[in-house]
Enzyme design. Structure first.
Site, PDB file in Angstrom:
ATOM      1  N   LYS A 262     -30.634 -67.351 -37.598  1.00 62.95           N
ATOM      2  CA  LYS A 262     -29.796 -67.806 -36.491  1.00 62.95           C
ATOM      3  C   LYS A 262     -30.405 -67.390 -35.162  1.00 62.95           C
ATOM      4  CE  LYS A 262     -25.372 -67.350 -38.974  1.00 62.95           C
ATOM      5  NZ  LYS A 262     -24.885 -68.734 -38.837  1.00 62.95           N
ATOM      6  N   ARG A 336     -21.511 -71.476 -48.906  1.00 65.90           N
ATOM      7  CA  ARG A 336     -21.155 -72.421 -49.971  1.00 65.90           C
ATOM      8  C   ARG A 336     -21.791 -72.016 -51.302  1.00 65.90           C
ATOM      9  NH1 ARG A 336     -23.651 -77.158 -46.487  1.00 65.90           N
ATOM     10  NH2 ARG A 336     -22.843 -75.666 -44.958  1.00 65.90           N
TER      11      ARG A 336
END
Length: 483
Positions: A262, A336
């Protein structure tokens, strides 16, 4: 701090709070308070409109402090909580050790919300400060809040309000804690301690057990961290339970994005990437505290997504608990992956009647709904209706988004059973949910809640972004109103 029920006002009360709705009775109620405390009605009417969260402090001739609190026109429970929380937060340095809240002219069910708001108003965000910490008399051990009410159910709502707020504040602490103070082990220890205190079972699958049971997606995400991943399994079962509800919460204690790292600008906020876990922890504890007539299983896959030579990489193909293979396109789509193992573990080992997962999953959901609602995905209309009803009542809003099969193309892989990211800058929340759906064994009563914008954000109660415990009251309302 103690919260007492009183049926008569003590004439020596130093501070009393009156709450007002903007309805046809507003002026009548304001006139009554003015007469009882010898206040100037015309001046009060001029300065106080009972807008939501508005408050006015006045003094009676006998030096009693009278606080008028506005609740607006049609407040939901969240509005009432925020109004009382705002008042106590802003006035706590000026309040004595005993305060009375008059509830004689308001619905008795709102006592719960007033108690929650009052207690949250004393929440201390200064978790690790060593200097400058202040104490406030009303929130100290000897502090007292009196609820003035003639309703027979007052004590019941006081007990509920205290139970809910205490659990919420624990979730605030977990959410606000930095990565070096919050590891997968920290989350597992919290669950174990809570389970012992409130009598529900907790099982922790550690690294070797994860390997032997082939929870490979969870292992892959956590393999770059010095803190090993765990699977936290909590179960509360009431003898009166008629349905089995399974909950899964994403528990990434810190998310660097992994190799798909990130940007540094907001990475410090990724301590909050376990907001789904916080919601599941909170509702399991509350169900046990309040002895809800339900059978709850809570699953929290917990790990840290770090950058290391051992980290999983884009282009890897990893295994999963379901047996399906997953092509990794982006290691920052890690939530996920651990949810895939958590959901499939829940389905195969517990066969719940209803299944709900919560996760701070996608920036796409934030871009769509902002910070005022979470995304809801389900193909079950009845489940959607019941969750929406609970969301509207609690003010923890949900908005239903599509889950059409046409979006399956976004997770189709050439070399594995499925890929974890479409690679497209569009429909990210939907394609993430289609990925999760693969691991639900076609469960017909499943909902995914993407709480990325609501679990941690700007609030009126902190200078920076902070935890909100979103989902705890929503799930409580949902469970208590199940048919």
């Amino acid at each position: 701090m103690k919260i007492n029920h009183i049926s008569q006002l003590n004439p020596n009360t130093k501070v009393i709070i009156f709450s007002f709705l903007q309805d046809d009775n507003f002026e009548t109620q304001l006139q009554k308070v003015s007469d009882n405390f010898e206040l100037n009605f015309e001046l009060l009417k001029q300065d106080f409109n009972a807008d939501l969260k508005e408050f006015q402090v006045v003094y009676a001739p006998n030096n009693q402090k009278v606080i008028l609190l506005g609740l607006g026109k049609n407040p939901n429970s969240s509005d009432i909580i925020k109004s009382f929380r705002t008042l106590f937060l802003k006035q706590k340095s000026k309040l004595p050790n005993e305060v009375t809240i008059d509830f004689q002219n308001l619905p008795e069910t709102w006592i719960e919300y007033a108690v929650i708001g009052s207690m949250l108003g004393g929440y201390d965000l200064d978790l690790y400060k060593t200097e400058g910490r202040r104490t406030f008399p009303v929130f100290e051990k000897e502090g007292i809040i009196n609820i003035l009410s003639t309703a027979e159910t007052t004590e019941k709502f006081i007990i509920r309000g205290k139970a809910i707020s205490k659990t919420q504040m624990q979730m605030f602490d977990l959410m606000n804690a930095p990565a070096n103070k919050k590891t997968p082990y920290t989350l597992s220890k919290w669950a174990i301690d809570s389970g012992k205190k409130f009598d529900y079972s907790v099982t922790i699958l550690e690294k070797q057990q994860l390997k032997s049971q082939k929870l490979d997606a969870l292992l892959a995400v956590g393999q770059g961290s010095e803190h090993p991943p765990v699977l936290i399994i909590m179960e509360y079962k009431s003898p009166e339970a008629k349905q089995k509800i399974g909950l899964v919460g994403k528990g990434v204690t810190f998310d660097t994005g992994g190799i798909s790292i990130k940007s540094s600008a907001n990475m410090h906020l990724m301590k909050s990437d376990m907001g789904g876990a916080a919601a599941v922890f909170g509702i399991i504890e509350l169900a046990a505290k309040l002895k809800l007539p339900v059978h709850l299983i809570g699953i929290v896959p917990a790990c840290e997504n770090s950058v290391d030579g051992k980290s999983f990489k884009p282009s890897d193909v990893i295994d999963s608990y379901s047996g399906k293979t997953i092509e990794i396109i982006d290691t920052d789509a890690e939530g996920r992956l651990i949810l895939a193992d958590g959901l499939n573990y829940l389905v195969r080992n517990y066969q719940p009647d209803t299944m709900i997962d919560l996760a701070t999953l996608t920036g796409s959901c934030v871009a769509t709904l902002g910070y005022h609602a979470a995304g809801m995905f389900t193909n079950n209309d009845n489940l959607a209706q019941n969750l929406t009803k609970a969301a509207d009542q609690t003010g923890e809003r949900l908005w239903r988004l599509p889950l059409w099969d046409i979006y399956k193309e976004d997770i189709t892989s050439d070399i594995a059973d499925v890929r974890n990211y479409s690679g497209k800058p569009i429909a990210g929340a939907i394609s993430a949910t289609k990925f999760l759906e693969v691991f639900t064994e076609n469960h017909q009563n499943w909902a995914h809640l993407d709480i990325a914008g609501t679990a941690f954000g700007d609030t009126d109660f902190a200078l920076q972004k902070a935890g909100t415990a979103f989902g705890v009251r929503l799930l409580l309302e949902f469970l208590e109103n199940m048919g």
